[in-house]
Design a protein around this motif. Structure first.
Motif, PDB file in Angstrom:
ATOM      1  N   UNK A   1       1.227  -1.667   0.158  1.00 21.98           N
ATOM      2  CA  UNK A   1      -0.246   0.309   0.343  1.00 21.98           C
ATOM      3  C   UNK A   1       0.809   1.809   0.087  1.00 21.98           C
ATOM      4  N   UNK A   2       2.290   1.409   1.092  1.00 24.32           N
ATOM      5  CA  UNK A   2       2.913   2.642   0.874  1.00 24.32           C
ATOM      6  C   UNK A   2       3.530   2.458  -0.755  1.00 24.32           C
ATOM      7  N   UNK A   3       3.497   1.358  -1.487  1.00 24.43           N
ATOM      8  CA  UNK A   3       4.484   1.967  -2.818  1.00 24.43           C
ATOM      9  C   UNK A   3       3.262   2.370  -4.172  1.00 24.43           C
ATOM     10  N   UNK A  29      -8.657   0.511  -3.094  1.00 26.75           N
ATOM     11  CA  UNK A  29      -9.157   1.640  -2.609  1.00 26.75           C
ATOM     12  C   UNK A  29      -9.419   2.063  -1.387  1.00 26.75           C
ATOM     13  N   UNK A  30      -9.782   1.220  -0.415  1.00 26.67           N
ATOM     14  CA  UNK A  30      -9.903   1.283   0.651  1.00 26.67           C
ATOM     15  C   UNK A  30      -8.690   2.538   1.671  1.00 26.67           C
ATOM     16  N   UNK A  31      -7.856   1.392   0.992  1.00 27.94           N
ATOM     17  CA  UNK A  31      -6.465   1.483   1.602  1.00 27.94           C
ATOM     18  C   UNK A  31      -6.149   2.490   1.597  1.00 27.94           C
ATOM     19  N   UNK A  32      -6.460   3.213   0.420  1.00 29.04           N
ATOM     20  CA  UNK A  32      -5.950   4.424  -0.821  1.00 29.04           C
ATOM     21  C   UNK A  32      -6.111   5.397   0.168  1.00 29.04           C
ATOM     22  N   UNK A  33      -7.616   5.619  -0.245  1.00 32.10           N
ATOM     23  CA  UNK A  33      -8.043   6.465   0.988  1.00 32.10           C
ATOM     24  C   UNK A  33      -7.777   7.712   2.086  1.00 32.10           C
ATOM     25  N   UNK A  34      -6.723   6.079   2.746  1.00 30.25           N
ATOM     26  CA  UNK A  34      -6.674   6.262   4.176  1.00 30.25           C
ATOM     27  C   UNK A  34      -5.232   7.003   3.701  1.00 30.25           C
ATOM     28  N   UNK A  35      -4.078   6.826   2.692  1.00 32.65           N
ATOM     29  CA  UNK A  35      -3.156   7.221   2.951  1.00 32.65           C
ATOM     30  C   UNK A  35      -3.417   8.549   1.202  1.00 32.65           C
ATOM     31  N   UNK A  62      -3.426   3.546  12.087  1.00 29.36           N
ATOM     32  CA  UNK A  62      -4.936   3.513  10.967  1.00 29.36           C
ATOM     33  C   UNK A  62      -4.587   4.169   9.513  1.00 29.36           C
ATOM     34  N   UNK A  63      -3.289   5.771  10.162  1.00 25.55           N
ATOM     35  CA  UNK A  63      -2.745   5.940   8.485  1.00 25.55           C
ATOM     36  C   UNK A  63      -1.747   6.115   8.257  1.00 25.55           C
ATOM     37  N   UNK A  64      -0.969   5.981   8.915  1.00 22.41           N
ATOM     38  CA  UNK A  64       0.900   6.047   8.313  1.00 22.41           C
ATOM     39  C   UNK A  64       1.415   4.457   9.216  1.00 22.41           C
ATOM     40  N   UNK A  65       2.881   4.038   9.453  1.00 22.16           N
ATOM     41  CA  UNK A  65       3.450   3.374   9.813  1.00 22.16           C
ATOM     42  C   UNK A  65       4.354   4.020  10.763  1.00 22.16           C
TER      43      UNK A  65
END
Length: 252
Positions: free
Chosen positions: A22-24, A48-54, A237-240
């Motif tokens: 998801x990061x890349x 797409x859901x994870x991408x929206x958080x990022x 939730x939105x980062x590492x």
């Protein structure tokens, strides 16, 4: 990560390394790169859901032609309802001896082929595969998978000066020879290896695992060839969050 013409290997062992994918994916979309996502493990809606958080919309990126997605979960069913003469990226699923990944390579090549028409001028092309271990589970041999990666590298990295990012699992099973062959073969081809590992001490709510980063420089003298670092991380939730071993904020 802005270096072009490189193969990055993402590996996870006794943990889930999908956060790296998801990061890349979000990183290259934000960098205005043309991205081909071969999604063999999750649905498009999940990414797409994870991408929206990022901070990125995969739906919008796909609509404007920046993102091309092969949704393996859906395509794996479609291939059986198409006439045999119609080419399909996952055509090997219909073959008695699974091993011909040429249609999958053709899909990647067509998705990332640079064009001189009036389309948007994207930056370097990027192939992102999540994940290659699925191909082994579907009966494809490790040599065929390595050949697929080799052809993708030759086209995307060398010819078009783009990047390839692949995720593969390390089962840790010494008897899983196919997985070992694939992992070792990819490791020798990679310029950067990111290996997510579970903690040897087991579950911890404040530290989710550790990330080993290995830069490989095969053209350098042996003493300066490889350089590695190890960090521990916590997925939020939105980062590492990354920190040195034993330096978790919860510990300090």
């Amino acid at each position: 990560m802005s270096v072009q013409g490189k193969l990055t290997l993402l590996c996870d062992a006794k943990t889930d390394g999908s956060f790296l994918v998801h990061h890349f994916l979000s990183f290259y979309l934000k960098a205005n790169c043309k991205v081909c996502l071969v999604a063999l493990i999750q649905s498009f809606s999940h990414y797409n859901i994870v991408g929206q958080k990022l901070g990125v919309s995969l739906t919008a990126a796909r609509e404007r032609g920046q993102l091309v997605v092969l949704e393996g979960l859906k395509s794996g069913v479609d291939v059986f309802f198409r006439p045999r003469e119609e080419p399909h990226p996952l055509q090997f699923l219909r073959e008695a001896n699974a091993g011909d990944l040429q249609p999958l390579y053709a899909f990647v090549r067509d998705a990332l082929q640079p064009v001189d028409s009036g389309e948007a001028a994207w930056r370097c092309p990027v192939l992102l595969v999540d994940d290659l271990s699925v191909l082994l589970s579907l009966g494809v041999g490790p040599v065929a998978v390595l050949d697929f990666v080799h052809y993708c590298r030759a086209t995307v990295c060398q010819e078009w000066k783009g990047n390839v990012v692949c995720l593969v699992h390390d089962s840790g099973d010494t008897e899983d020879e196919e997985s070992d062959v694939l992992l070792n073969g990819l490791s020798h081809q990679s310029h950067l290896i990111l290996r997510a590992e579970g903690l040897a001490t087991g579950f911890c709510k404040d530290v989710h695992g550790q990330l080993r980063i290995l830069w490989r420089r095969p053209l350098q003298p042996t003493t300066h060839r490889d350089r590695s670092l190890t960090y521990q991380y916590k997925i939020q939730d939105k980062s590492v969050s990354f920190f040195a071993k034993g330096m978790s904020p919860a510990v300090l």
